[in-house]
Write a protein that holds these residues in place. Structure first.
Motif, short mmCIF file in Angstrom:
data_model
loop_
_atom_site.label_atom_id
_atom_site.label_comp_id
_atom_site.label_asym_id
_atom_site.label_seq_id
_atom_site.Cartn_x
_atom_site.Cartn_y
_atom_site.Cartn_z
N SER A 35 0.76 -1.39 -0.10
CA SER A 35 0.05 -0.16 0.08
C SER A 35 0.85 1.20 -0.07
O SER A 35 0.48 2.19 -0.44
CB SER A 35 -1.01 -0.02 1.43
OG SER A 35 -0.06 -0.05 2.46
N GLN A 244 -7.73 -13.36 -5.04
CA GLN A 244 -8.40 -12.79 -3.85
C GLN A 244 -8.18 -13.89 -2.63
O GLN A 244 -8.44 -13.26 -1.45
CB GLN A 244 -9.99 -12.91 -4.14
CG GLN A 244 -10.45 -11.94 -5.16
CD GLN A 244 -11.73 -11.68 -5.12
OE1 GLN A 244 -12.54 -12.01 -4.34
NE2 GLN A 244 -12.31 -11.24 -6.41
N ASP A 246 -5.20 -14.60 -1.26
CA ASP A 246 -4.17 -14.09 -0.45
C ASP A 246 -3.96 -12.35 -0.79
O ASP A 246 -3.03 -11.98 -0.33
CB ASP A 246 -2.70 -14.52 -0.64
CG ASP A 246 -2.34 -14.81 -2.02
OD1 ASP A 246 -3.16 -14.05 -3.03
OD2 ASP A 246 -1.25 -15.22 -2.34
N SER A 247 -4.93 -11.93 -1.18
CA SER A 247 -5.03 -10.30 -1.76
C SER A 247 -3.59 -9.90 -2.42
O SER A 247 -2.85 -9.37 -1.84
CB SER A 247 -5.06 -9.46 -0.44
OG SER A 247 -6.39 -9.97 0.07
N SER A 248 -3.28 -10.58 -3.65
CA SER A 248 -2.23 -10.18 -4.30
C SER A 248 -2.35 -10.20 -5.80
O SER A 248 -3.41 -10.61 -6.37
CB SER A 248 -1.13 -11.38 -4.06
OG SER A 248 -1.56 -12.45 -4.69
N LYS A 262 1.06 -7.02 -3.00
CA LYS A 262 0.25 -7.25 -1.82
C LYS A 262 -0.85 -6.21 -1.82
O LYS A 262 -0.47 -5.17 -1.53
CB LYS A 262 0.80 -7.41 -0.49
CG LYS A 262 1.93 -8.76 -0.62
CD LYS A 262 1.04 -9.84 -0.69
CE LYS A 262 0.05 -10.22 0.69
NZ LYS A 262 -0.76 -11.39 0.73
N THR A 263 -2.13 -6.51 -2.24
CA THR A 263 -3.04 -5.34 -2.25
C THR A 263 -3.73 -5.13 -0.85
O THR A 263 -3.59 -6.10 0.05
CB THR A 263 -4.13 -5.78 -3.35
OG1 THR A 263 -4.72 -7.08 -2.96
CG2 THR A 263 -3.39 -6.14 -4.65
N THR A 264 -4.39 -3.99 -0.85
CA THR A 264 -5.14 -3.72 0.61
C THR A 264 -6.55 -4.51 0.73
O THR A 264 -7.17 -4.30 1.72
CB THR A 264 -5.04 -2.25 0.59
OG1 THR A 264 -5.98 -1.70 -0.41
CG2 THR A 264 -3.92 -1.61 0.63
N GLY A 265 -6.69 -4.90 -0.18
CA GLY A 265 -8.04 -5.93 -0.29
C GLY A 265 -8.14 -6.75 -1.16
O GLY A 265 -7.12 -7.17 -1.70
N ARG A 266 -9.27 -7.37 -1.56
CA ARG A 266 -9.55 -8.55 -2.10
C ARG A 266 -9.54 -7.84 -3.77
O ARG A 266 -10.62 -7.11 -4.06
CB ARG A 266 -10.63 -9.41 -1.92
CG ARG A 266 -10.36 -10.15 -0.81
CD ARG A 266 -11.56 -10.94 -0.41
NE ARG A 266 -12.12 -12.03 -1.45
CZ ARG A 266 -13.10 -12.68 -1.14
NH1 ARG A 266 -14.02 -12.68 -0.45
NH2 ARG A 266 -13.32 -13.60 -2.32
N PRO A 267 -8.63 -8.24 -4.65
CA PRO A 267 -8.49 -7.42 -6.00
C PRO A 267 -9.71 -8.16 -6.93
O PRO A 267 -9.49 -9.47 -6.83
CB PRO A 267 -7.21 -7.67 -6.46
CG PRO A 267 -6.75 -9.07 -5.87
CD PRO A 267 -7.33 -8.85 -4.40
N TYR A 283 -11.43 -2.77 -5.88
CA TYR A 283 -11.72 -3.79 -4.65
C TYR A 283 -13.49 -3.47 -4.71
O TYR A 283 -13.85 -2.23 -4.20
CB TYR A 283 -11.40 -3.13 -3.38
CG TYR A 283 -9.74 -3.01 -3.70
CD1 TYR A 283 -8.92 -4.14 -3.63
CD2 TYR A 283 -9.36 -1.84 -3.77
CE1 TYR A 283 -7.60 -4.01 -3.75
CE2 TYR A 283 -7.75 -1.71 -3.80
CZ TYR A 283 -6.97 -2.64 -3.75
OH TYR A 283 -5.71 -2.60 -3.80
#
Length: 297
Positions: A35, A244, A246-248, A262-267, A283
């Motif tokens: 992030s 989704q 592992d949010s990546s 590494k995303t901040t939510g479920r992409p 998201y």
């Protein structure tokens, strides 16, 4: 003359090497981003499910899931934002009274038309005016969850149905089943620019990405760690995939894969700004789209 020819040869070799490096080295990151590396954010959305970049206008189209699911509530819309993240028109595309948007998801652009998968079929919009120019009705079939849409080089549409493990084809504005009883539920779909074959992203806990050709023959393309894969896009020969589980955001270069972000939510269904090598990550639950710069050193 010999010296001149030698200089010309060396110049050609130098240009050739430089061109090759520029073409293949599109992803410059050496470490996993998070992030703190977000370039900018597009906020004020309502369950953004997918992003599609349009290079001629230099804009993003963002499908808003609103209530989500397969609810026929006529509340869905597609937003138009510029490449700097400014919303130009929140509800740029909404459909018509006869064929409204309910919960739009994956999108693809063929010439002047943006096609968007929705609850009951696929909507076509004029990419410049936002006017709905067509609707392809899928209700003659037992629809599960129409999810993503792409096209081949001739503009023929292919649509995934995650709920029935099918891929539909649309010819002459008429849908039909192209692939049935797939071993994994297909979510994202994209065209491989290297060979003209399609790649499918597996939903659920499956990790096998499959490819199919014009004859519909299935083959394994890659196995990636992660799961509940959503949007997939090619950046030249690199496959980018939203996981989704592992949010990546992962990428596969044909031989190996690794986590890119590494995303901040479920992409959900990602989009690529091909002019600037930016990746747009929506998201649904966070009502926003984050942008990363893939060319960042």
């Amino acid at each position: 003359m010999m010296r001149l020819n030698l200089i010309m040869l060396l110049t050609v070799l130098l240009v050739s090497c430089t061109t090759k490096e520029t073409k293949t080295d599109q992803i410059a990151w050496k470490t996993v981003q998070d992030s703190t590396d977000i370039f900018f954010t597009i906020a004020g959305l309502d369950g953004p499910e997918a992003v599609r970049y349009e290079p001629e206008q230099n804009v993003y189209f963002i499908s808003n899931f609103t209530g989500g699911g397969n609810t026929q509530d006529s509340t869905g819309f597609i937003t138009k934002a510029d490449a700097k993240g400014n919303i130009l028109n929140l509800k740029f595309m909404t459909g018509t009274a006869e064929a409204p948007l309910h919960a739009p998801r994956g999108m693809f652009i063929v010439e002047n038309t943006l096609w968007a998968a929705d609850v009951l079929g696929v909507h076509g919009f004029d990419k410049s005016t936002g006017e709905q120019t067509g609707f392809i009705d899928f209700t003659e079939f037992e629809i599960g969850f129409l999810n993503d849409v792409t096209a081949n080089s001739e503009g023929t549409l292919f649509v995934t149905d995650t709920g029935t493990n099918r891929v539909f084809i649309v010819e002459d504005n008429t849908p039909s089943i192209y692939l049935d009883s797939l071993p994994e539920a297909p979510n994202g779909i994209t065209l491989n620019p290297d060979n003209g074959q399609f790649v499918l992203a597996p939903w659920g806990g499956d990790q096998i990405f499959r490819t199919f050709n014009a004859s519909g023959d299935l083959d394994e393309y890659a196995t990636l760690e992660g799961g509940y894969f959503d949007g997939i896009e090619f950046l030249q020969s690199n496959l980018l995939a939203a996981s989704q589980q592992d949010s990546s955001i992962r990428y596969f270069d044909g031989t190996k894969s690794r986590i890119l972000i590494k995303t901040t939510g479920r992409p959900a269904d990602i989009g690529i700004n091909t002019n600037l090598n930016h990746i747009a990550v929506p998201y649904i639950a966070l009502d926003r789209v984050d942008i990363w710069n893939l060319s960042k050193k």
